[in-house]
Design an enzyme around this catalytic site. Structure first.
Site, mmCIF file in Angstrom:
data_model
loop_
_atom_site.group_PDB
_atom_site.id
_atom_site.type_symbol
_atom_site.label_atom_id
_atom_site.label_comp_id
_atom_site.label_asym_id
_atom_site.label_seq_id
_atom_site.Cartn_x
_atom_site.Cartn_y
_atom_site.Cartn_z
ATOM 1 C CE LYS A 166 -8.509 1.816 -1.659
ATOM 2 N NZ LYS A 166 -7.094 2.482 -1.583
ATOM 3 C CD GLU A 250 -15.547 -1.069 -1.269
ATOM 4 O OE1 GLU A 250 -15.422 -1.284 -2.684
ATOM 5 O OE2 GLU A 250 -14.819 -1.285 -0.465
ATOM 6 C CG ASN A 285 -10.599 2.610 8.512
ATOM 7 O OD1 ASN A 285 -11.509 1.690 8.870
ATOM 8 N ND2 ASN A 285 -11.288 3.930 8.316
ATOM 9 C CD GLU A 325 -4.682 -4.514 2.996
ATOM 10 O OE1 GLU A 325 -5.574 -3.847 2.805
ATOM 11 O OE2 GLU A 325 -3.438 -4.019 3.347
ATOM 12 C CD GLU A 338 -5.902 -1.260 -0.023
ATOM 13 O OE1 GLU A 338 -6.340 -0.016 -0.507
ATOM 14 O OE2 GLU A 338 -5.427 -1.151 1.257
ATOM 15 C CG ASN A 340 -1.605 -2.533 -0.015
ATOM 16 O OD1 ASN A 340 -1.880 -1.472 -0.200
ATOM 17 N ND2 ASN A 340 -1.812 -3.087 1.293
ATOM 18 C CG PHE A 398 -8.900 2.820 20.669
ATOM 19 C CD1 PHE A 398 -8.983 2.037 21.695
ATOM 20 C CD2 PHE A 398 -10.028 3.191 20.113
ATOM 21 C CE1 PHE A 398 -10.231 1.756 22.292
ATOM 22 C CE2 PHE A 398 -11.372 2.799 20.531
ATOM 23 C CZ PHE A 398 -11.442 2.073 21.627
#
Length: 693
Positions: A166, A250, A285, A325, A338, A340, A398
């Site tokens: 990253k 970040e 996430n 993304e 990022e 993928n 969830f």
């Protein structure tokens, strides 16, 4: 080309095709597997275009099955790898050959490079498709394949390394003029430095694993204390998940959308962007519901995002299918998140609106063929929605994983415009070892309203027994007014359900419908009990079919219901309102289509017993009711109530998993935890949960 693609996509959803495939497995005997599929993309497969004779899929489950399907259409023989517990898995049955690569733990099987390399040599596979997850973005695996002369179906090691890190990927994105999130571009050394950097950037901040993905090794921090804790937890999780504990920090963009661009590039400097996917509905996430295209983007923003995604792909000489993304704020400013370097889980919705088979394109590119399409050829035809169906309990954060055996399983392929990507079947086990995903449920429509309507119908018709699943949550999301009007963000679930998901909240009419259906099912069973081989059995007490008075318990309420029968229709009076309930009343079927005063409902009767207890899946949510005759209801108040179990001295895990740390020792004072109330507290709290893949 553009016109032809649009024409074939529009006519691509036909009746189901059933193929009975003879499949050879490693156990030295043949197995037969009934594969039900639907034509879901319109790519042409040229038998004269030579690619590979044999391809090994270094993965399992639904993505392995997905790759095998395309390989069969391309005339490529396939090799499946599997752990010992996956020896009877669907992907093993579908492949032409299968090789066991180790025991159940992923580190000893699907991540075991030595065993996989040995399987490649043993089967003489010419190419390897890694799917997603596992070794799909492992540069060392790609390097070892190249050294053995085996083709990796994906980008080269340079692109994997550059985009998999990253920190490096963010620097490359900046150099390629791609919008990036403000933050620290180096490696964070320790917790003290993390706090210093977070203060400089300004809270809130996102702490992320440099080699991470899929929401792992990621924490949000709102102050110094949370930064220190986040650094510790993220580094531990990153080390265990990726073998790399480096972190970056970040700025956290509050209330963003998560929108990604599918790219496709070849080895001849050609690159395309295949439109976007909206992936904002997430928990911890990790994506739950995706759709293509996005309701939020206009043509100008879409083009700008696509062009930046292609610029980044070209900057690293990317060659394969990949995904860039972005986070998009409320003003349509977008920032690189990022890239993928693999096939994305949600790739089917892109296939639906473009007509392309992305697996086929990956194989062609890996063989060295140039792309067959130009950017102007890529359409947005219709709308597609994907729901990730998990073996999870949606009422716990969830979705906490559930395990068990699928005692009954029926995919809703009889519903038009439905695609199901799965790697399981009735009798399959959902274990603690692997991701609890059951399937990806995809629906397609000429517009968004039609695609969502199909999804609602498909979820109602999906039969899953033996494990807890998240269909109730998925259905509630797609019918929620905010989602329907496209008002979504990555905070959708905590915003809409601040106290956690509670299931569908019945309106007064829906409650009456449920009571009427339950009473009708009870009466239908009573009528069936009087039959023997289709003929009436002799009964000492004849059942009164008119004005039968029942007591129905639902939740904390008890309701008086009067039922009369006329053939296949029951007339039910609930709270002074009469409802006519009509059905075939096939009590052996897992699905029942019921019409209530002209309104059609699909229900599932999950269980019923002689004591009058019945569980019904209605509008996606499971409701427990108890139905008694008037006399039984009057007598039941004299029955002793079962004592509630005392759990004050018991510590129970909310989900299956391994204990990785114990934070107390004998003699420590332990206080009761206060559950989080605000969104900020919940975000921090969720960061302390153990997550399973």
């Amino acid at each position: 080309m553009a016109a032809s693609l649009r024409q074939v996509v529009a006519g691509s959803w036909r009746q189901p095709e059933r193929h009975l495939l003879a499949l050879q497995c490693a156990a030295r005997h043949s197995r037969w597997c009934l594969i039900t599929s639907r034509t879901f993309y319109t790519a042409e497969y040229d038998p004269n275009e030579k690619t590979f004779e044999k391809l090994l899929i270094a993965n399992r489950g639904e993505i392995a099955c997905r790759v095998i399907k395309t390989c069969k259409k391309m005339g490529i023989k396939t090799v499946a790898i599997h752990s010992d517990v996956d020896s009877s898995a669907v992907h093993v049955k579908m492949a032409d050959e299968a090789v066991c690569v180790g025991p159940a733990p992923t580190s000893k099987s699907y991540l075991n490079m030595d065993a996989i390399m040995e399987a490649i040599k043993k089967t003489r596979a010419q190419a390897v498709h890694p799917g997603y997850g596992f070794l799909s973005e492992n540069k060392e695996f790609a390097r070892r394949l190249a050294s053995e002369g085996v083709t990796f179906i994906g980008p080269d090691t340079h692109a994997i390394q550059a985009m998999g890190d990253k920190i490096e990927s963010k620097l490359l994105a900046k150099n390629a003029k791609v919008n990036t999130i403000p933050g620290f571009d180096g490696v964070v050394k320790d917790a003290d430095e993390a706090v210093r950097i977070a203060r400089e950037i300004g809270y809130p901040v996102m702490i992320k694993a440099s080699a991470g993905g899929g929401g792992k090794g990621m924490r949000i921090a709102w102050d110094d204390e949370e930064t220190r804790e986040g650094f510790r937890f993220s580094s531990q999780e990153a080390a265990s998940s990726f073998g790399d504990d480096r972190l970056l920090i970040e700025k956290f963009i509050d209330n963003p959308r998560h929108i990604e661009i599918q790219v496709l590039a070849d080895k001849h400097d050609n690159a395309l962007w295949l439109n976007e996917r909206e992936c904002s509905i997430q928990r911890r996430n990790q994506k739950v519901v995706e759709e293509a295209p996005s309701t939020f983007l206009d043509a100008e923003t879409r083009r700008a995002m696509g062009e930046q995604a292609v610029a980044l792909a070209k900057a690293v000489k990317y060659s394969s299918a990949g995904t860039v993304e972005f986070l998009v704020d409320t003003k349509k400013n977008f920032y690189f998140l990022e890239m993928n370097t693999r096939l994305q889980v949600e790739h089917p919705i892109t296939e639906c609106i473009t007509g392309l088979d992305l697996v086929q394109e990956m194989i062609r590119v890996a063989k060295g063929y140039p792309l067959r399409h130009k950017q102007a050829d890529i359409p947005i035809n219709g709308w597609a929605v994907e729901c990730r169906v998990y073996a999870e309990d949606p009422y716990k954060s969830f979705g906490l994983p559930s395990i068990g055996r699928l005692s009954q399983y029926q995919e809703p392929l009889h519903v038009s415009n439905v695609r199901v990507d799965s790697g399981i079947q009735e009798g399959s086990d959902i274990s603690i070892y692997y991701d609890p995903m059951i399937s990806k449920l995809i629906t397609y429509g000429s517009d968004r309203a039609e695609a969502l309507q199909r999804m609602e119908e498909a979820l109602d018709n999906y039969v899953i027994r033996g494990v807890t699943h998240n269909i109730a949550l998925l259905r509630e999301v797609i019918i929620h007014p905010r989602f329907v009007r496209g008002d979504v963000s990555t905070k959708f679930l905590p915003d809409v359900y601040p106290d956690g998901f509670q299931g569908h909240k019945l309106t007064d009419l829906e409650k009456r419908e449920l009571l009427a259906i339950a009473a009708s099912l009870y009466m239908a069973e009573q009528l069936r009990s009087q039959q023997f081989l289709g003929s009436p059995r002799i009964s000492l007490a004849k059942l009164d079919l008119n004005n039968r008075e029942l007591s129905v318990q639902l939740g904390d309420g008890t309701y008086s219901v009067t039922v009369s029968n006329n053939g296949s229709t029951f007339s039910v009076e609930v709270d002074g309102m009469k409802l006519n309930v009509t059905s075939e009343w096939n009590l052996a079927s897992p699905l029942s289509s019921v019409t209530i005063d002209g309104t059609q409902r699909t229900i599932q009767c999950l269980s019923r017993d002689a004591a009058g207890n019945i569980s019904i899946q209605f509008l996606g949510t499971v409701y427990k009711l108890r139905i008694l005759t008037k006399l039984a209801a009057e007598l039941s108040k004299y029955m002793p109530e079962k004592a509630v179990e005392d759990t004050t001295s018991i510590l129970r895990s909310p989900m299956p998993g391994a204990v990785v740390a114990v934070s107390v020792k004998p003699g420590d004072l332990v206080l009761a935890a206060r559950m989080p109330t605000s969104h900020r507290e919940r975000t921090s709290w969720e960061g302390h949960e153990t997550k399973m893949d």
